[in-house]
Design a protein around this motif. Structure first.
Motif, PDB file in Angstrom:
ATOM      1  N   GLU A 157       2.854 -26.435  -3.401  1.00  0.00           N
ATOM      2  CA  GLU A 157       1.421 -26.568  -3.689  1.00  0.00           C
ATOM      3  C   GLU A 157       0.985 -25.360  -4.512  1.00  0.00           C
ATOM      4  N   SER A 158       0.117 -25.591  -5.461  1.00  0.00           N
ATOM      5  CA  SER A 158      -0.642 -24.528  -6.112  1.00  0.00           C
ATOM      6  C   SER A 158      -1.800 -25.172  -6.845  1.00  0.00           C
ATOM      7  N   GLY A 159      -2.937 -24.506  -6.845  1.00  0.00           N
ATOM      8  CA  GLY A 159      -4.094 -25.068  -7.519  1.00  0.00           C
ATOM      9  C   GLY A 159      -5.268 -24.112  -7.463  1.00  0.00           C
ATOM     10  N   TRP A 160      -6.410 -24.609  -7.939  1.00  0.00           N
ATOM     11  CA  TRP A 160      -7.625 -23.788  -8.001  1.00  0.00           C
ATOM     12  C   TRP A 160      -8.820 -24.701  -7.803  1.00  0.00           C
ATOM     13  N   PRO A 161      -9.748 -24.346  -6.914  1.00  0.00           N
ATOM     14  CA  PRO A 161     -10.896 -25.218  -6.666  1.00  0.00           C
ATOM     15  C   PRO A 161     -11.942 -25.100  -7.772  1.00  0.00           C
ATOM     16  N   SER A 162     -12.723 -26.158  -7.922  1.00  0.00           N
ATOM     17  CA  SER A 162     -13.747 -26.203  -8.962  1.00  0.00           C
ATOM     18  C   SER A 162     -15.147 -25.949  -8.425  1.00  0.00           C
ATOM     19  N   SER A 214     -17.985 -18.174  -6.082  1.00  0.00           N
ATOM     20  CA  SER A 214     -18.376 -17.719  -7.416  1.00  0.00           C
ATOM     21  C   SER A 214     -17.257 -17.864  -8.438  1.00  0.00           C
ATOM     22  N   VAL A 215     -15.992 -17.786  -8.001  1.00  0.00           N
ATOM     23  CA  VAL A 215     -14.872 -17.933  -8.947  1.00  0.00           C
ATOM     24  C   VAL A 215     -14.280 -19.335  -8.905  1.00  0.00           C
ATOM     25  N   ALA A 216     -14.779 -20.185  -8.016  1.00  0.00           N
ATOM     26  CA  ALA A 216     -14.321 -21.578  -7.950  1.00  0.00           C
ATOM     27  C   ALA A 216     -15.214 -22.408  -8.847  1.00  0.00           C
ATOM     28  N   THR A 217     -14.876 -22.431 -10.128  1.00  0.00           N
ATOM     29  CA  THR A 217     -15.669 -23.157 -11.115  1.00  0.00           C
ATOM     30  C   THR A 217     -14.779 -24.145 -11.861  1.00  0.00           C
ATOM     31  N   VAL A 218     -15.402 -25.113 -12.498  1.00  0.00           N
ATOM     32  CA  VAL A 218     -14.646 -26.085 -13.277  1.00  0.00           C
ATOM     33  C   VAL A 218     -13.884 -25.382 -14.393  1.00  0.00           C
ATOM     34  N   ALA A 219     -14.508 -24.400 -15.021  1.00  0.00           N
ATOM     35  CA  ALA A 219     -13.852 -23.691 -16.122  1.00  0.00           C
ATOM     36  C   ALA A 219     -12.623 -22.939 -15.631  1.00  0.00           C
ATOM     37  N   ALA A 266      -4.717 -30.795  -6.168  1.00  0.00           N
ATOM     38  CA  ALA A 266      -4.229 -32.089  -5.694  1.00  0.00           C
ATOM     39  C   ALA A 266      -4.753 -33.145  -6.661  1.00  0.00           C
ATOM     40  N   MET A 267      -4.392 -34.391  -6.402  1.00  0.00           N
ATOM     41  CA  MET A 267      -4.795 -35.463  -7.309  1.00  0.00           C
ATOM     42  C   MET A 267      -6.318 -35.659  -7.308  1.00  0.00           C
ATOM     43  N   PHE A 268      -6.940 -35.605  -6.119  1.00  0.00           N
ATOM     44  CA  PHE A 268      -8.374 -35.875  -6.001  1.00  0.00           C
ATOM     45  C   PHE A 268      -9.041 -34.833  -5.107  1.00  0.00           C
ATOM     46  N   ASP A 269     -10.347 -34.654  -5.301  1.00  0.00           N
ATOM     47  CA  ASP A 269     -11.138 -33.911  -4.318  1.00  0.00           C
ATOM     48  C   ASP A 269     -11.065 -34.652  -2.986  1.00  0.00           C
ATOM     49  N   GLU A 270     -11.149 -33.881  -1.899  1.00  0.00           N
ATOM     50  CA  GLU A 270     -11.046 -34.475  -0.561  1.00  0.00           C
ATOM     51  C   GLU A 270     -12.239 -34.010   0.274  1.00  0.00           C
ATOM     52  N   PRO A 323     -11.118 -30.630   6.372  1.00  0.00           N
ATOM     53  CA  PRO A 323     -11.800 -29.569   7.115  1.00  0.00           C
ATOM     54  C   PRO A 323     -11.630 -28.219   6.431  1.00  0.00           C
ATOM     55  N   GLY A 324     -12.422 -27.251   6.876  1.00  0.00           N
ATOM     56  CA  GLY A 324     -12.294 -25.904   6.333  1.00  0.00           C
ATOM     57  C   GLY A 324     -13.474 -25.532   5.451  1.00  0.00           C
ATOM     58  N   ASN A 325     -13.313 -24.448   4.697  1.00  0.00           N
ATOM     59  CA  ASN A 325     -14.371 -23.965   3.827  1.00  0.00           C
ATOM     60  C   ASN A 325     -14.647 -24.956   2.701  1.00  0.00           C
ATOM     61  N   GLU A 326     -15.810 -24.806   2.077  1.00  0.00           N
ATOM     62  CA  GLU A 326     -16.249 -25.768   1.065  1.00  0.00           C
ATOM     63  C   GLU A 326     -15.254 -25.901  -0.085  1.00  0.00           C
ATOM     64  N   GLU A 327     -14.664 -24.786  -0.529  1.00  0.00           N
ATOM     65  CA  GLU A 327     -13.760 -24.885  -1.685  1.00  0.00           C
ATOM     66  C   GLU A 327     -12.531 -25.741  -1.399  1.00  0.00           C
ATOM     67  N   GLU A 328     -12.162 -25.872  -0.110  1.00  0.00           N
ATOM     68  CA  GLU A 328     -11.009 -26.691   0.248  1.00  0.00           C
ATOM     69  C   GLU A 328     -11.180 -28.156  -0.172  1.00  0.00           C
TER      70      GLU A 328
END
Length: 335
Positions: free
Chosen positions: A255-260, A264-269, A302-306, A310-315
């Protein structure tokens, strides 16, 4: 002479392209309004994604994968580990979920995910290795040992030290759990699976280092130059394994990825930048400073937002595609 040089150049180019590592994508289902598994498989195919990770033996997904060219990493959920401490149960699991789908291209079985003596999965610690051994025995008895590799998915939370990367070491109270697993993998020529997220390593302190956009090395580790945090974390895992007899155990980044969204650093860009640059990085053949030339097989999460995760919002915001199957970050060049 010119013709020979041309043919040599074409051969080298073919070998480099052939060695380029395809990038997989994890398929989670903890969201509302997601496409059917059959539509998801079609989405993988349309986008040239040839590797998938799922977290349980979901029969509709396995049915949809029949006859495709998609290689699969299939998971044994943590709450099923105890049952597979029985060899007969492991044999049955392999028969029902692997052998019954002979035209699915299974590549890995991840026996447990992020089991850790220090988190909410601590109750599963003692079941991981016996379940791995029993599933391995069942795979080998089925004549699939050369095709399917058995492992478990670990993560950076098990490390007590990771800086500089050569100081990578597991936490003291983790060693009794992870060392027998590493030795089992080493003895049987199996890889370790590791979930690696620069996002969860204080990226705000040096965002370019985390996003693969640093213009010069950031860390000098005894002459090894690191210009991105992903390589540094991966090499810290390699160093930690080596301390416990696993210096030659390859690591697959499961697994590796970045939330949108969510911080403050979890942005679409930022998420688009990270995913594009990670794909470009691992598809090359340069390896890491500690393991130069070694391919870095990687699965994006991952393929889609979920939204039900559970967990923090960025998850909830790691998805690459919307439920309507539209790319969140533009077209990504997976292969």
């Amino acid at each position: 002479m010119t013709t020979k040089l041309l043919l040599l150049g074409l051969l080298i180019n073919f070998l480099v392209v052939k060695d380029a590592q395809a990038v997989g994508v994890c398929y989670g289902r903890n969201g509302d309004g997601l496409p059917s598994p059959r539509d998801v498989v079609s989405l993988y195919q349309r986008n040239g994604i040839t590797k998938m990770r799922i977290y349980d033996p979901h029969q509709p997904t396995l049915e949809a994968l029949r006859g495709t060219n998609i290689e699969l990493m299939i998971g044994v959920p943590n709450d099923a580990l105890q049952s597979l401490n029985n060899q007969n149960a492991a044999n049955t699991w392999v028969r029902d979920n692997i052998q019954s789908y002979s035209n699915v291209r299974f590549r890995y079985i991840a026996v447990g995910n992020e089991v850790d003596p220090n988190n909410g999965n601590s109750q599963y610690v003692r079941f991981v290795l016996p379940a791995m051994q029993n599933v391995f025995n069942a795979i080998r008895a089925a004549g699939l040992g050369n095709q399917i590799k058995v492992s478990t998915a670990t993560y950076s939370g098990l490390l007590g030290s990771s800086f500089p990367p050569s100081n990578g070491a597991f936490r003291d109270n983790v060693r009794g759990f992870i060392e027998p697993i590493i030795r089992f993998l080493a003895q049987n020529n199996l890889p370790m699976l590791a979930n690696i997220y620069p996002y969860f390593s204080d990226p705000g302190s040096n965002l370019p280092y985390a996003l693969f956009t640093a213009t010069r090395p950031v860390v000098n580790d005894n002459g090894r130059q690191y210009s991105n945090l992903f390589d540094a974390i991966l090499d810290a895992h390699y160093a930690a394994q080596a301390r416990l007899g696993g210096g030659n155990v390859p690591i697959v980044v499961s697994e590796s990825g970045w939330p949108s969204s969510g911080t403050s650093v979890a942005t679409v860009a930022n998420a688009g930048t990270y995913n594009r640059n990670l794909i470009a990085h691992v598809r090359g053949t340069t390896g890491t400073p500690l393991k130069p030339g070694r391919s870095i097989e990687t699965y994006l999460f991952a393929m889609f937002d979920e939204n039900r995760k559970p967990g923090n919002e960025e998850e909830k915001h790691f998805g690459l595609f919307s439920p309507a199957q539209q790319p969140k970050y533009g077209q990504l060049n997976f292969n």
